[in-house]
Design an enzyme around this catalytic site. Sequence first.
Site, PDB file in Angstrom:
ATOM      1  N   ARG A   1      31.015  15.874  -8.542  1.00 23.79           N
ATOM      2  CA  ARG A   1      31.992  15.456  -9.584  1.00 23.79           C
ATOM      3  C   ARG A   1      31.535  16.151 -10.653  1.00 23.79           C
ATOM      4  O   ARG A   1      32.441  16.464 -11.769  1.00 23.79           O
ATOM      5  CB  ARG A   1      31.934  13.924  -9.540  1.00 23.79           C
ATOM      6  CG  ARG A   1      32.832  13.343 -10.829  1.00 23.79           C
ATOM      7  CD  ARG A   1      32.697  11.838 -10.828  1.00 23.79           C
ATOM      8  NE  ARG A   1      33.368  11.409 -11.995  1.00 23.79           N
ATOM      9  CZ  ARG A   1      33.539   9.988 -12.117  1.00 23.79           C
ATOM     10  NH1 ARG A   1      33.095   9.044 -11.476  1.00 23.79           N
ATOM     11  NH2 ARG A   1      34.486   9.746 -13.144  1.00 23.79           N
TER      12      ARG A   1
ATOM     13  N   ASN B   1      39.986   9.285  -3.790  1.00 22.78           N
ATOM     14  CA  ASN B   1      40.796  10.099  -4.559  1.00 22.78           C
ATOM     15  C   ASN B   1      40.587  11.536  -3.979  1.00 22.78           C
ATOM     16  O   ASN B   1      39.783  11.864  -3.479  1.00 22.78           O
ATOM     17  CB  ASN B   1      40.121  10.143  -6.202  1.00 22.78           C
ATOM     18  CG  ASN B   1      40.773   8.712  -7.004  1.00 22.78           C
ATOM     19  OD1 ASN B   1      41.820   8.468  -6.831  1.00 22.78           O
ATOM     20  ND2 ASN B   1      39.897   8.333  -7.640  1.00 22.78           N
TER      21      ASN B   1
ATOM     22  N   CYS C   1      45.258   2.035  -5.610  1.00 19.54           N
ATOM     23  CA  CYS C   1      44.528   2.655  -6.814  1.00 19.54           C
ATOM     24  C   CYS C   1      44.572   1.176  -7.352  1.00 19.54           C
ATOM     25  O   CYS C   1      45.345   0.172  -7.503  1.00 19.54           O
ATOM     26  CB  CYS C   1      45.544   3.501  -7.281  1.00 19.54           C
ATOM     27  SG  CYS C   1      44.835   3.976  -9.046  1.00 19.54           S
TER      28      CYS C   1
ATOM     29  N   HIS D   1      47.892   8.116 -10.410  1.00 17.88           N
ATOM     30  CA  HIS D   1      47.225   8.617 -11.816  1.00 17.88           C
ATOM     31  C   HIS D   1      48.447   9.554 -12.427  1.00 17.88           C
ATOM     32  O   HIS D   1      48.140  10.223 -13.383  1.00 17.88           O
ATOM     33  CB  HIS D   1      46.126   9.657 -11.298  1.00 17.88           C
ATOM     34  CG  HIS D   1      44.854   8.974 -10.736  1.00 17.88           C
ATOM     35  ND1 HIS D   1      43.578   9.572 -10.800  1.00 17.88           N
ATOM     36  CD2 HIS D   1      44.965   7.457 -10.555  1.00 17.88           C
ATOM     37  CE1 HIS D   1      42.796   8.427 -10.400  1.00 17.88           C
ATOM     38  NE2 HIS D   1      43.629   7.322 -10.124  1.00 17.88           N
TER      39      HIS D   1
ATOM     40  N   TYR E   1      45.713   7.947 -17.449  1.00 11.00           N
ATOM     41  CA  TYR E   1      45.680   9.462 -16.991  1.00 11.00           C
ATOM     42  C   TYR E   1      46.629  10.420 -17.411  1.00 11.00           C
ATOM     43  O   TYR E   1      46.560  11.524 -17.564  1.00 11.00           O
ATOM     44  CB  TYR E   1      45.785   9.332 -15.484  1.00 11.00           C
ATOM     45  CG  TYR E   1      44.466   8.936 -14.957  1.00 11.00           C
ATOM     46  CD1 TYR E   1      43.522   9.553 -14.389  1.00 11.00           C
ATOM     47  CD2 TYR E   1      44.307   7.734 -14.359  1.00 11.00           C
ATOM     48  CE1 TYR E   1      42.520   9.229 -13.886  1.00 11.00           C
ATOM     49  CE2 TYR E   1      43.428   7.287 -13.802  1.00 11.00           C
ATOM     50  CZ  TYR E   1      42.380   8.134 -13.290  1.00 11.00           C
ATOM     51  OH  TYR E   1      41.280   7.389 -12.668  1.00 11.00           O
TER      52      TYR E   1
END
Length: 435
Positions: free
Chosen positions: A104, A158, A178, A208, A258
């Site tokens: 990440r 995700n 989500c 998102h 987002y």
Amino acid sequence: MLHSHGEPPLAPRPAKIAVVGGGSTYTPELIDGFARLRDTLPIGELVLIDPAAGRLDLVGGLARRIFAKQGHPGTITTTADLDAGVAGADAVLLQLRVGGQAAREQDETWPLECGCVGQETTGAGGLAKALRTVPVVLDIAERVRRAAPEAWIIDFTNPVGIVTRALLQAGHRAVGLCNVAIGLQRKFAALLNTAPGEVHLDHVGLNHLTWETGVRLGGPEGENVLPALLAEHGDTIAGDLRLPREVLDRLGVVPSYYLRYFYAHDAVVRELRTKPSRAAEVAAMERQLLEMYGDPALDEKPALLAKRGGAFYSEAAVDLAASLLGAGGSPFQVVNTYNNGTLPFLPDDAVIEVQAAVGTKGASPLAVPELDPLYAGLIANVTAYEDLALEAALRGGRDRVFKALLSHPLIGQYEYAEALTDQLIAHNREHLSWA
């Protein structure tokens, strides 16, 4: 209602739930929800599955203490054996992170070198995560199909939209989940001084990439109070989204946070270049959480966990699992599932995130009024990217990665796409079988 014999209907059989990625620091949030909402979703056996034995022991110990404190009668087991863990499960929750926080960290940094947003679920970082994740999830799902052919797969991993589409395309009984919608529902309920269950969101888009086009009281046909909500609480809502109040007033809708990556892209890039990555913050938080989980006196989720993310994930997961298993649950829930004509400008097999009627046969999206081109155009563009991203995840190849990046509205220039393709492959080679 009584049966013809005068006996009340039998209570649903306590379910076996398996959590893949059970060693996650998120898991105590899930456990807390399972314990509190045991009347909604009766659980007989909960299996936490994770190859990281040290983390799993810490999380499993706290999970058992939470169940014990709240008087939950179910058993909690931990294992690294996926096939044994999911055998006979009624539902399997996926909450894994291939490559961990180290991957990440890369997703959030190298795109910034090209002036593109560094984020783990959208843009180049989101594509990298999809390429690492889809093959792993499909392998897990095939093993679930063999060991628990009737199990529902609930995907919280995700990028949820792309992963859910991969699962559905492969014929799995899957629904994507989500926590953005339930988080907004809870915030709006607090602002309106009403119970969360009274707030129904007209939530539409892709994972998102969503907008609340209405906020209704009492259900899908209830009064739309969104205009009044924005008029009275617009500053508060805009502050939570980190967008100017005037943007919400001009749109007349509430975008997901987002959307800031799209509506304020360059400002976000400048901001991200001047502060530590979210991955670094989360990694530090995880170390602290795991130390806390090891305390044998701790028997509830710590307050610090709220800063980790995933707020209300447990309540959304319980609601969804209960509905899929016929144990109860809300009649309408925001999920990720096949479009099937809901948004007529998208293919039927696109995965959208909308309100749906959820039951033992799965999720059926509710009708959505015609969307303003401002939203429909972006949804169509990102859906095209997701098509190409899934193709790259399934088949590999530098050219497929390049095309997916070039198609993304946050990239869109061939020089950027070329440079980002090289960076993505270089940083993810160990996770890409074709590289």
